[in-house]
Each structure stands twice: as C-alpha cells, then as structure tokens.
Design a protein around this motif. Sequence first.
Motif, PDB file in Angstrom:
ATOM      1  N   ALA A 156      66.734  -0.477  38.409  1.00 51.27           N
ATOM      2  CA  ALA A 156      68.141  -0.250  38.080  1.00 51.27           C
ATOM      3  C   ALA A 156      68.373  -0.450  36.585  1.00 51.27           C
ATOM      4  CB  ALA A 156      69.029  -1.188  38.889  1.00 51.27           C
ATOM      5  N   LEU A 157      67.739  -1.477  36.020  1.00 56.64           N
ATOM      6  CA  LEU A 157      67.892  -1.756  34.590  1.00 56.64           C
ATOM      7  C   LEU A 157      67.390  -0.582  33.750  1.00 56.64           C
ATOM      8  CD1 LEU A 157      68.418  -3.812  32.226  1.00 56.64           C
ATOM      9  CD2 LEU A 157      66.003  -4.438  32.447  1.00 56.64           C
ATOM     10  N   LEU A 158      66.180  -0.130  34.082  1.00 52.70           N
ATOM     11  CA  LEU A 158      65.590   0.991  33.340  1.00 52.70           C
ATOM     12  C   LEU A 158      66.467   2.236  33.460  1.00 52.70           C
ATOM     13  CD1 LEU A 158      62.974  -0.467  32.669  1.00 52.70           C
ATOM     14  CD2 LEU A 158      61.701   1.451  33.621  1.00 52.70           C
ATOM     15  N   ALA A 159      66.876   2.536  34.697  1.00 53.55           N
ATOM     16  CA  ALA A 159      67.700   3.722  34.934  1.00 53.55           C
ATOM     17  C   ALA A 159      69.002   3.602  34.150  1.00 53.55           C
ATOM     18  CB  ALA A 159      67.988   3.876  36.420  1.00 53.55           C
ATOM     19  N   PHE A 160      69.641   2.448  34.250  1.00 53.57           N
ATOM     20  CA  PHE A 160      70.934   2.227  33.599  1.00 53.57           C
ATOM     21  C   PHE A 160      70.887   2.556  32.113  1.00 53.57           C
ATOM     22  CE2 PHE A 160      73.552  -0.811  31.150  1.00 53.57           C
ATOM     23  CZ  PHE A 160      74.811  -0.379  31.534  1.00 53.57           C
ATOM     24  N   VAL A 161      69.897   1.953  31.408  1.00 55.85           N
ATOM     25  CA  VAL A 161      69.811   2.137  29.963  1.00 55.85           C
ATOM     26  C   VAL A 161      69.645   3.615  29.609  1.00 55.85           C
ATOM     27  CG1 VAL A 161      68.442   1.637  27.918  1.00 55.85           C
ATOM     28  CG2 VAL A 161      68.889  -0.164  29.574  1.00 55.85           C
ATOM     29  N   HIS A 162      68.730   4.285  30.290  1.00 49.15           N
ATOM     30  CA  HIS A 162      68.484   5.691  29.952  1.00 49.15           C
ATOM     31  C   HIS A 162      69.662   6.583  30.318  1.00 49.15           C
ATOM     32  CE1 HIS A 162      64.300   4.293  29.540  1.00 49.15           C
ATOM     33  NE2 HIS A 162      64.226   5.286  28.673  1.00 49.15           N
ATOM     34  N   VAL A 163      70.319   6.279  31.424  1.00 48.52           N
ATOM     35  CA  VAL A 163      71.465   7.089  31.833  1.00 48.52           C
ATOM     36  C   VAL A 163      72.597   6.942  30.811  1.00 48.52           C
ATOM     37  CG1 VAL A 163      73.280   7.361  33.555  1.00 48.52           C
ATOM     38  CG2 VAL A 163      70.913   7.098  34.284  1.00 48.52           C
ATOM     39  N   VAL A 164      72.885   5.712  30.400  1.00 45.76           N
ATOM     40  CA  VAL A 164      73.970   5.496  29.436  1.00 45.76           C
ATOM     41  C   VAL A 164      73.719   6.316  28.177  1.00 45.76           C
ATOM     42  CG1 VAL A 164      75.072   3.841  27.890  1.00 45.76           C
ATOM     43  CG2 VAL A 164      74.587   3.188  30.242  1.00 45.76           C
ATOM     44  N   VAL A 165      72.518   6.202  27.624  1.00 46.90           N
ATOM     45  CA  VAL A 165      72.208   6.889  26.364  1.00 46.90           C
ATOM     46  C   VAL A 165      72.395   8.402  26.505  1.00 46.90           C
ATOM     47  CG1 VAL A 165      70.369   7.432  24.741  1.00 46.90           C
ATOM     48  CG2 VAL A 165      70.678   5.083  25.530  1.00 46.90           C
ATOM     49  N   ASN A 166      71.918   8.960  27.624  1.00 46.09           N
ATOM     50  CA  ASN A 166      72.041  10.406  27.811  1.00 46.09           C
ATOM     51  C   ASN A 166      73.470  10.850  28.070  1.00 46.09           C
ATOM     52  OD1 ASN A 166      69.418  12.061  27.867  1.00 46.09           O
ATOM     53  ND2 ASN A 166      68.878  10.081  28.763  1.00 46.09           N
ATOM     54  N   VAL A 167      74.212  10.063  28.838  1.00 47.79           N
ATOM     55  CA  VAL A 167      75.590  10.447  29.135  1.00 47.79           C
ATOM     56  C   VAL A 167      76.441  10.379  27.861  1.00 47.79           C
ATOM     57  CG1 VAL A 167      77.682   9.792  30.399  1.00 47.79           C
ATOM     58  CG2 VAL A 167      75.494   9.876  31.574  1.00 47.79           C
TER      59      VAL A 167
END
Lengths: 278, 265
Positions: A156-167
């Motif tokens: 979840a942590l990994l996904a969260f960081v990458h999703v935020v940056v892309n969004v």
Amino acid sequence: MTTATATGSRRAVTPRPPARTSVKPGTRSDARKAMWLRIAFLVFALALWQVLVFTGVLNERFVSSPIAVLQAIPQLAVDPQAIRAVGETLAAFAAAFGIGTSLGVVVGVVFGLNSLLREAYYPLIMLLMVVPKSVFLPLLVLFFGLGTAPGIAFGALLAFVHVVVNVVAGMDLVPQKYRDVGRAYNASSTRLFFDVILPGAAPGIFAGLWHGIRNGFIGVVIAQLFVSTAGIGYLVRIYSNNFQIDDAMALTLVMAALVILTGSVWSRLEARLTRWRQ
Amino acid sequence: MSLLSVENLTVTYGAGTKDELVACENINLSIREGEFVTVIGPSGCGKSTLLHTMGGLITPTAGRIAFDGASVTKPNPHNAAFVFQDYSLFPWKSVAENAGMGLRFAGGSKAEAAQQAKEQLAFVGLQDFGDRYPRELSGGMQQRVAIARALALQPKVLLMDEPFGALDEQTRRNLGTDLTAILSEAGQSVVMITHSLDEAIFWADRIIVMSARPGRIAEEITVSEPRPRQLEFMTTPEFQEIRVHLFEQLEFHQAEAAARAKAAA
C-alpha cells in the motif's frame, strides 16, 4: 470545398470529415519480425541453459533446468500449499492496491486542486519517493507482525507514493484553456471538476492506477520474500532455502504470468475508458 | 440602442508592483443590438484583455462594463458567450456533447443541452457529426462546433477572440463566408478580435482600431456596405480604401510601439 455559394443559404455546406488515419504499411510485418526475434532469443537462452546443465558446466542442484522447471509447474498447480500461497498473495495485493491507490488518488486530486496543501505536503511525498522504501520493512514488521499485514502495508505504501506522484502530474496536465471555457460559461465547481478536470487528468490518473497495480504487487511480494510468513514470496524463499530451485522458478513464472495478465486486462480496460484518445 | 457598453475602462495587471502593466486605458465603447464590431490593433495592445473584461472574465481596474445598463462582474454566457481562438473543445466529449456543454455549464438541463446542441450543430452545417470526437474533425469544423456551443446559449452577444487565428488562409475564407451567412441570420451582436485586415473589414459594421500598449481606442471606422456581404465586396473601392487606411494606421501604431520600446531599453 465550401465556397461563397453557401453565402445566403440557410445552412453552410456540410464539409467532409478528414480521412481516418490508417496503419503505416510495414508496421504489422515489423511487429511480426520483432516477435520472431524475441522468440528465437528465448528459445536460444533456454536451450543454452539446458545444455550447460546437461554437460555439467552448471550444477543443476543450484540452477535447476528448463525441463525441470516445466515439470514442476503441473505439480505446483495441484499443491495445496502453492495454491494457498497464490491466493494469499492475490488477496494481499488486492488489499494493498485498494488502500494505497484509493488514498493516492484522493491525495493526488486534492494536491491538484489546492495549491496550499500541495505546497505544504507534496515535498513529504517526494521525500518518500526518493528514500528506498525497503528501509521501512523492519519497522512494518514491528508494527504489523509477521503475517500478511506487513506485506499489505508495504504494498500500500509503495502504491500510494507512486499513485500520488502520477495523479498530481496528470492534474497539472489539464490545459488552462479547458478551465477557461468552464469559467467563461459559468460552470459550477462540481461541473468543472467532473466534466473538465477529472477527464482532463484521466491520462495521469490511469498511469497512476497502473503504477498502483505494479507497485502494490512489488511491495507485497518483496515483503513476503523477506519478512512475511505467507504468500508466494514466502514460498519462493522456503523453496530456495531447501534447494527446490525448480519449484522456486516455476512459482516465479506463475507470478510473472499473473502480473502480465493483470497488466493486459488493465490496458484493455484503460483503452475502453479513454476511447477519445485513440 | 446600446446593449453592451464599456465605460472609462482601464485594466492594469499587477497594479502597485514593479511589474505593473497597463493593458487597456480609458476605453469607451458601446455595442448596439445586432451590430458586428471587429477590433484590430498591434499585438500586445490589450485587445484580448478588452474582450475578456467585456465578458466578465477580468475585473476592471477602473471604469465598468455594463450589459443592458447593469454592471458585469462575472461571466454570464446567456448575455455574452465566448468563442476562443483555439476552439477549446473537450477532446473527451463527443461533438454533440461539446456543443451542448456551454449550456450545461450555464445550468441547462441535459435534455435542453442535447436539443440545443442538435439544433445549433445543424445550423453550422455539422448535423451529421454529433457522434464524432473533436480529433476526427478539421480545424475549421472544430471552430464551427465552438460557435455552435456559444450559439446554444442564444446569447445576445458573441465574443470571439481571433476565432480564425489558428486556421489556414483557405479554410479561413471558406469558414468566413459561411459564417457571414450564419451569424447574420442568428442576429447576435458580435465583437470579434482579429489580426487580419481583410477579416476586420469584411465582417464589420464598425472597426475599432487600437493603439499599442497601453491600449486605447485610436479610431473607429464605419463600414457602410450592408451585411451579409459577398466575397466580391473585397474588390470594391470602399473595401480597398479602408484597407489602405487601416494598413497605414497599424503600421503607425506598430512603429510607435517599437520606438517606445527602444527608448525604454
């Protein structure tokens, strides 16, 4: 051509639509050639591996062999331990993806809409982005124990960081001119958000979701490989420790197949949802 | 009767800072019902600022904009609807959705927007393209959709910011002659910014010539030829005379701006 003859008539002459773009000649056969080159390489690599093991240059005990790996797959397919591990990993992935991505999309959209919050908190996300996130693994074990939970948390942590940056990047890419149209026609902020900003940011949001899938999976598997006592990662670790290299590799193949399958389902879905872009 | 009036308008960007920039200064202008007004001037003379302020997108620093006597403080597309230079259609919406979007934004119901979109698309000759996406249309067709989007609000004034600026010469002329008919029939007042001398004259009942920054109204020219006009109008002595005059005016203002820039440097 619509000329001056249209002047004065009720309607302008209907212009023709431009021709739809066609596939460039040669592209298809190039793709086919590339596919054959790829297959040839894989066959060659597998054959070389098998030959090296066969002739004793490589020790089968440590590196297994293509034939042994192939033989291991049907056994794994009926092995309850392996089936349970796949189930555990998929469940952990679903949870990690769900938590990390939904939080990531919400935070990314909020950052895109509110420059103060973005100014305040985006640097923290960027900090998380540059720190190798594996350093959090030992901490997560302390918080969540050795079961599936640390895997979910790490994914979840990994996904969260990458999703935020892309969004956030996607929100930045909504051209100002579209917002101007909304303003000029007196759009309410709700309308503006759903009709302009959200679809305008869709490419970034979809990229974000894809990064959520990928990183959620990576996080779950890494946590299972090193700390968890559940899932595919854990089983690969056990197999390797027991020198069941063929099983470890077969399981790795299954894992790769799962990711590729998810990816292709995803890109199909994305293409459907963003038909306007093709 | 005056529909839209600009009274002693001054717009200053970054007032009070060292980057202060006076875009428009002391502008007085009134648009009558059904009148077609073109605005021409050297680049950077504040034409767009003037138009955006008339539409309520920019707040005046001094003076005011009035529509039917009431002050304009925010956009009201039912009164004055915008057509932008680069069409600004939403690529994720179909042509029909795009044409109805302005009305939808302004609070119209979905059914109402769809009905208006259909009518206005037919009006601009695109009735068969409602299901397409903007990327499938040529630039000229996209601009027609943008015009349909504005007309769907049945506004009293159309504010057009270099609507043909992004089109090639040929398309411009074709679209231009088509729209002459369309807009004459629609009966709106139109304020159109343009860089093209020919367009400024061909379309206008009245041409507003602006000076270089800070933008002031340098001259108003009335074109007496009745509208809609045929392309042949461009070969008449009246057209040619105005064209030569406009050309000299613009050269003068451009040279003046250049001299001032040189003196400042």
